[in-house]
Design a protein around this motif. Structure first.
Motif, mmCIF file in Angstrom:
data_model
loop_
_atom_site.group_PDB
_atom_site.id
_atom_site.type_symbol
_atom_site.label_atom_id
_atom_site.label_comp_id
_atom_site.label_asym_id
_atom_site.label_seq_id
_atom_site.Cartn_x
_atom_site.Cartn_y
_atom_site.Cartn_z
ATOM 1 N N ALA A 1 -20.439 -25.302 -15.898
ATOM 2 C CA ALA A 1 -19.912 -26.139 -16.760
ATOM 3 C C ALA A 1 -20.395 -26.696 -17.911
ATOM 4 O O ALA A 1 -19.907 -26.898 -19.188
ATOM 5 C CB ALA A 1 -19.113 -27.120 -15.574
ATOM 6 N N GLU A 2 -21.665 -27.127 -17.752
ATOM 7 C CA GLU A 2 -22.310 -27.873 -18.826
ATOM 8 C C GLU A 2 -22.788 -26.950 -19.811
ATOM 9 O O GLU A 2 -22.598 -27.084 -20.953
ATOM 10 C CB GLU A 2 -23.753 -28.543 -18.319
ATOM 11 C CG GLU A 2 -23.453 -29.902 -17.416
ATOM 12 C CD GLU A 2 -24.465 -30.146 -16.259
ATOM 13 O OE1 GLU A 2 -25.706 -29.628 -16.363
ATOM 14 O OE2 GLU A 2 -24.171 -30.949 -15.508
ATOM 15 N N THR A 3 -23.329 -25.563 -19.423
ATOM 16 C CA THR A 3 -23.637 -24.669 -20.502
ATOM 17 C C THR A 3 -22.245 -24.416 -21.309
ATOM 18 O O THR A 3 -22.293 -24.038 -22.313
ATOM 19 C CB THR A 3 -23.863 -23.230 -19.821
ATOM 20 O OG1 THR A 3 -25.367 -23.850 -18.848
ATOM 21 C CG2 THR A 3 -24.769 -22.338 -20.829
ATOM 22 N N SER A 4 -21.208 -24.141 -20.567
ATOM 23 C CA SER A 4 -19.918 -23.863 -21.365
ATOM 24 C C SER A 4 -19.715 -24.969 -22.058
ATOM 25 O O SER A 4 -19.120 -24.535 -23.457
ATOM 26 C CB SER A 4 -18.625 -23.654 -20.213
ATOM 27 O OG SER A 4 -18.861 -22.869 -19.480
ATOM 28 N N GLU A 5 -19.575 -26.200 -21.708
ATOM 29 C CA GLU A 5 -19.238 -27.263 -22.524
ATOM 30 C C GLU A 5 -20.288 -27.446 -23.777
ATOM 31 O O GLU A 5 -19.634 -27.710 -25.033
ATOM 32 C CB GLU A 5 -18.984 -28.480 -21.810
ATOM 33 C CG GLU A 5 -17.859 -28.571 -20.846
ATOM 34 C CD GLU A 5 -17.718 -29.506 -19.652
ATOM 35 O OE1 GLU A 5 -19.032 -30.011 -19.702
ATOM 36 O OE2 GLU A 5 -16.847 -29.540 -18.902
ATOM 37 N N ALA A 6 -21.463 -27.212 -23.622
ATOM 38 C CA ALA A 6 -22.418 -27.171 -24.710
ATOM 39 C C ALA A 6 -21.945 -26.147 -25.817
ATOM 40 O O ALA A 6 -22.182 -26.454 -27.093
ATOM 41 C CB ALA A 6 -23.707 -26.984 -24.202
ATOM 42 N N HIS A 7 -21.458 -25.169 -25.517
ATOM 43 C CA HIS A 7 -20.864 -24.126 -26.529
ATOM 44 C C HIS A 7 -19.570 -24.456 -26.880
ATOM 45 O O HIS A 7 -18.768 -23.763 -27.753
ATOM 46 C CB HIS A 7 -21.039 -22.784 -25.942
ATOM 47 C CG HIS A 7 -22.274 -22.202 -25.872
ATOM 48 N ND1 HIS A 7 -23.056 -21.865 -26.845
ATOM 49 C CD2 HIS A 7 -22.835 -21.922 -24.513
ATOM 50 C CE1 HIS A 7 -24.347 -21.425 -26.707
ATOM 51 N NE2 HIS A 7 -24.230 -21.483 -25.308
ATOM 52 N N GLY A 8 -18.923 -25.759 -26.725
ATOM 53 C CA GLY A 8 -17.609 -25.997 -26.876
ATOM 54 C C GLY A 8 -16.640 -25.168 -26.159
ATOM 55 O O GLY A 8 -15.360 -24.791 -26.763
ATOM 56 N N ILE A 9 -16.925 -24.456 -25.223
ATOM 57 C CA ILE A 9 -15.967 -23.616 -24.494
ATOM 58 C C ILE A 9 -15.363 -24.395 -23.291
ATOM 59 O O ILE A 9 -16.117 -25.042 -22.615
ATOM 60 C CB ILE A 9 -16.693 -22.443 -23.817
ATOM 61 C CG1 ILE A 9 -17.231 -21.574 -25.034
ATOM 62 C CG2 ILE A 9 -15.785 -21.674 -22.991
ATOM 63 C CD1 ILE A 9 -18.150 -20.232 -24.608
ATOM 64 N N ASP A 10 -14.185 -24.455 -23.187
ATOM 65 C CA ASP A 10 -13.446 -25.131 -21.961
ATOM 66 C C ASP A 10 -13.850 -24.867 -20.856
ATOM 67 O O ASP A 10 -13.932 -23.655 -20.365
ATOM 68 C CB ASP A 10 -11.847 -24.682 -22.148
ATOM 69 C CG ASP A 10 -11.067 -25.615 -21.456
ATOM 70 O OD1 ASP A 10 -10.469 -26.491 -21.615
ATOM 71 O OD2 ASP A 10 -11.163 -25.101 -19.787
ATOM 72 N N ALA A 11 -14.245 -25.747 -19.826
ATOM 73 C CA ALA A 11 -14.698 -25.391 -18.443
ATOM 74 C C ALA A 11 -13.817 -26.022 -17.307
ATOM 75 O O ALA A 11 -14.406 -26.420 -16.406
ATOM 76 C CB ALA A 11 -16.209 -25.963 -18.639
ATOM 77 N N SER A 12 -12.647 -26.055 -17.853
ATOM 78 C CA SER A 12 -11.800 -26.900 -16.970
ATOM 79 C C SER A 12 -11.525 -26.141 -15.390
ATOM 80 O O SER A 12 -11.368 -26.736 -14.613
ATOM 81 C CB SER A 12 -10.433 -27.292 -17.438
ATOM 82 O OG SER A 12 -9.818 -26.138 -18.275
ATOM 83 N N LEU A 13 -11.613 -24.661 -15.661
ATOM 84 C CA LEU A 13 -11.521 -24.028 -14.208
ATOM 85 C C LEU A 13 -12.793 -24.397 -13.360
ATOM 86 O O LEU A 13 -12.528 -24.478 -12.392
ATOM 87 C CB LEU A 13 -11.326 -22.543 -14.783
ATOM 88 C CG LEU A 13 -11.066 -21.644 -13.743
ATOM 89 C CD1 LEU A 13 -9.843 -21.761 -13.225
ATOM 90 C CD2 LEU A 13 -11.386 -20.081 -14.129
ATOM 91 N N MET A 14 -13.975 -24.163 -13.949
ATOM 92 C CA MET A 14 -15.060 -24.044 -13.401
ATOM 93 C C MET A 14 -15.285 -25.815 -12.803
ATOM 94 O O MET A 14 -15.480 -26.162 -11.775
ATOM 95 C CB MET A 14 -16.498 -24.061 -13.949
ATOM 96 C CG MET A 14 -17.542 -24.032 -13.128
ATOM 97 S SD MET A 14 -17.544 -23.164 -11.320
ATOM 98 C CE MET A 14 -17.379 -21.681 -12.153
ATOM 99 N N ARG A 15 -14.742 -26.780 -13.730
ATOM 100 C CA ARG A 15 -14.744 -28.145 -13.350
ATOM 101 C C ARG A 15 -13.701 -28.464 -12.108
ATOM 102 O O ARG A 15 -14.133 -29.423 -11.409
ATOM 103 C CB ARG A 15 -14.240 -29.242 -14.540
ATOM 104 C CG ARG A 15 -15.269 -29.135 -15.612
ATOM 105 C CD ARG A 15 -16.493 -30.065 -15.128
ATOM 106 N NE ARG A 15 -17.587 -30.431 -16.294
ATOM 107 C CZ ARG A 15 -18.703 -30.377 -15.840
ATOM 108 N NH1 ARG A 15 -19.379 -30.597 -14.697
ATOM 109 N NH2 ARG A 15 -19.695 -30.762 -17.092
#
Ligand code: NDP
Length: 306
Positions: free
Chosen positions: A263-277
């Motif tokens: 989730a952190e890596t996704s979010e750092a790229h501005g990619i929605d991580a709501s599924l993993m969150r």
């Protein structure tokens, strides 16, 4: 016994030109079904809400009916394959169609919720229509080949009666039991795996691309992940059934940490991580309930609690 299974035989048991079937719904799947019936030599009548979708099938020998009522009159067995139960009922509830179906059999092969199957079955019973529900678990390209997978629920005698025609579709046919919602329930559970796994792959592609990894570069490793899943699924399912939640080799506390990195890596790229969150939140809740040393499958038990 909860369910009975009968695998397909290699022969359809139908002599060319002797059997007949009607197919309602000519989307990609309905066309594949009708095409396989034609290939098997059945007299095949087809109908679709939007005209014109039967052209190729008619050119190959199918009879194109002008109305659904005319179509269902042509055969003892009607297979309906449309987008959902709402569409199924929209077609069947039409007065002349329902009248023409009285005493005949409908096999639904459209996907939908178990409640949809139960509602359609109740309606069919009230109108003297014999009804079996079903689900197709494989893509259109498998229809007519040994790779097709068909699930059914409803009266077993009705299933056995129409099995010779259904066998014309080739593949594996399994009757899951008399409770009419059972095939749809399997369908929903299996599609749950398909769509969440596919969503995971789409998300992984986005994260990998953001890290400069192409889809082609990632895919062999993604296939490796897919290949380790079958024995893991088998173990979790058996342990869940047996009430064994041991997470000796991979406790939930470790899984939660791995999810947070994704989730952190996704979010750092501005990619929605709501599924993993969402998955991470479910796992954290399970840990907070005191199951940190349990395996991932404990989540299934916690999700199912009232
Ligand atoms: P769709 O799910 O898009 O269904 C298209 C068919 O539904 C067309 O015949 C369409 O008619 C009909 N339809 C839609 N709404 C209505 C309505 N209100 N009244 C009457 N007919 C309606 O495509 P598929 O053919 O691929 O799928 C059919 C079923 O098979 C679905 O339930 C799907 O989940 C299932 N399935 C499909 C697979 C696949 O690989 N395609 C794999 C496994 C299962 P019209 O042409 O008039 O719009």
């Amino acid at each position: 016994m909860q369910h009975s299974e009968t695998e397909t035989e290699s022969q359809t048991g139908i002599e060319a030109g002797t059997g007949s079937v009607t197919v309602l719904g000519l989307g990609p799947m309905g066309r594949a079904l009708a095409s396989a019936f034609l290939d098997a030599g059945l007299r095949t009548t087809v109908w679709n809400r939007t005209p014109g979708r039967d052209r190729e099938l008619v050119a190959r020998g199918a009879r194109g009916a002008a109305s659904a009522a005319e179509a269902v009159t042509a055969s003892e067995l009607t297979v309906v394959c449309v987008v959902n139960y709402g569409a199924v009922e929209g077609i069947l509830r039409d007065g002349p169609v329902a009248d023409a179906l009285k005493g005949r059999t409908v096999v639904n092969l459209s996907s939908g919720a178990p409640e949809g199957a139960r509602g359609t079955a109740d309606w069919a019973a009230a109108h003297g229509i014999r009804f079996l529900d079903g689900a197709i678990m494989t893509p259109t390209t498998t229809i007519g080949t040994p790779a097709g997978v068909f699930l059914y629920a409803g009266p077993e005698d009705l299933y056995r009666e129409h099995r010779p025609v259904l066998d014309a579709l080739n593949g594996t046919h399994t009757h899951l039991g008399e409770e009419i919602g059972r095939a749809a329930a399997y369908d929903i559970a299996l599609l749950d795996i398909f769509w969440t796994a596919s969503a995971g792959f789409a998300h992984a592609l986005a994260v990998a691309r953001a890290e400069g990894i192409t889809g082609r570069e990632l895919t062999p490793y993604a296939q490796g992940i897919a290949a380790i899943l079958p024995p893991i699924f088998e173990g979790w399912a058996a342990n869940l059934d047996d009430g064994d939640f041991s997470g000796e080799d991979n406790p939930l506390t470790s899984a939660v940490s791995s999810m947070a990195h994704i989730a952190e890596t996704s979010e750092a790229h501005g990619i929605d991580a709501s599924l993993m969150r969402a998955v991470e939140a479910g796992a954290r809740r399970t840990v907070e309930l005191g199951h940190g040393t349990d395996g991932f499958h404990r989540i299934a038990e916690v999700l199912g609690r009232d």
